[in-house]
Design an enzyme around this catalytic site. Sequence first.
Site, mmCIF file in Angstrom:
data_model
loop_
_atom_site.group_PDB
_atom_site.id
_atom_site.type_symbol
_atom_site.label_atom_id
_atom_site.label_comp_id
_atom_site.label_asym_id
_atom_site.label_seq_id
_atom_site.Cartn_x
_atom_site.Cartn_y
_atom_site.Cartn_z
ATOM 1 C CB CYS A 1 -36.559 30.579 -37.426
ATOM 2 S SG CYS A 1 -38.001 29.525 -37.245
ATOM 3 C CB CYS B 1 -39.700 28.009 -44.505
ATOM 4 S SG CYS B 1 -38.951 26.793 -43.393
HETATM 5 N N1 DGL Z 1 -36.815 27.261 -40.638
HETATM 6 C C1 DGL Z 1 -37.972 27.717 -40.044
HETATM 7 C C2 DGL Z 1 -38.670 28.827 -40.778
HETATM 8 O O1 DGL Z 1 -38.002 29.611 -41.407
HETATM 9 C C3 DGL Z 1 -38.851 26.814 -39.246
HETATM 10 C C4 DGL Z 1 -39.205 25.516 -39.806
HETATM 11 C C5 DGL Z 1 -39.902 24.659 -38.790
HETATM 12 O O2 DGL Z 1 -39.275 24.366 -37.749
HETATM 13 O O3 DGL Z 1 -41.055 24.303 -39.017
HETATM 14 O O4 DGL Z 1 -39.863 28.967 -40.720
#
Ligand code: DGL
Length: 258
Positions: free
Chosen positions: A74, A185
């Site tokens: 993440c 993301c």
């Molecule tokens: N998948 C996550 C990232 O790489 C977070 C997305 C979220 O929860 O806003 O930033």
Amino acid sequence: MKDAPIGVYDSGLGGLTVWREIRRALPEESLVYLGDGKNCPYGSRPREEIRVLADAAVGRLVEEAGCKLVVVACNTATAAAIDFLRAKYAEVPIVGMEPAVKPACLATRSRVVGVLATERSLDGDLFRRTAAKYGEGIEVLMVPGRGFVELVEGDRESTPEAEACVRAAVEPMLARGADQIVLGCTHYPFLLPVLERIVAGRGVAIVDPSPAVARRVVQLLDRDDLRASGKRQPTFEFLSFAGEEYRRRLELKALESL
Ligand code: DGL
């Protein structure tokens, strides 16, 4: 310890795009995936709150699931909490997401690079520092993927609504001449079919850092002599803070993404 699982954590479904790469690179490893689900999206939460959520998740992977290495799949949690997590769980290697700004800056011919990520990732030090380090003489356009995470979490990534939402973020980058678009993301690779349709025929490369993150995991396992012994069948476990229905969704989405 060698046969302990690798932990992979995200706010929700997005980290499965990293889970998939780790699974491909290391087919003998057992994996435990924790998709928070209850607190997703993280993208516009205050940094301190994300740190508390990441602590609970990584604590569960290390202390309850006994993981030998944890991947914070993440970007938002990496940007908000990676130093804190590495200090608190110093007994296990922790791999974070690298914004793939460097390869994009090396590859660009137009000298314009687009970066899509959550709001909290884009205003953090990690993205800014990386852009400043590799982006000299290059215009780095940082654009929040507004609504992208919600589309993926809502299973709406192949809808006309998804196309309109992605187009609204990407068209201005293309108009400025971007020839590289970085996915900052881990949810965004699920929108690749839509993204590819939008950039088709326009000489644009889409850069996803997840294969590089899987390579980093391989390197660390080798460095610390932590590769699975190969004597046991690997297992795949899915955990969530959001309850059984969401946990089951993670499992199904993981298997269909293989
Ligand atoms: N998948 C996550 C990232 O790489 C977070 C997305 C979220 O929860 O806003 O930033």
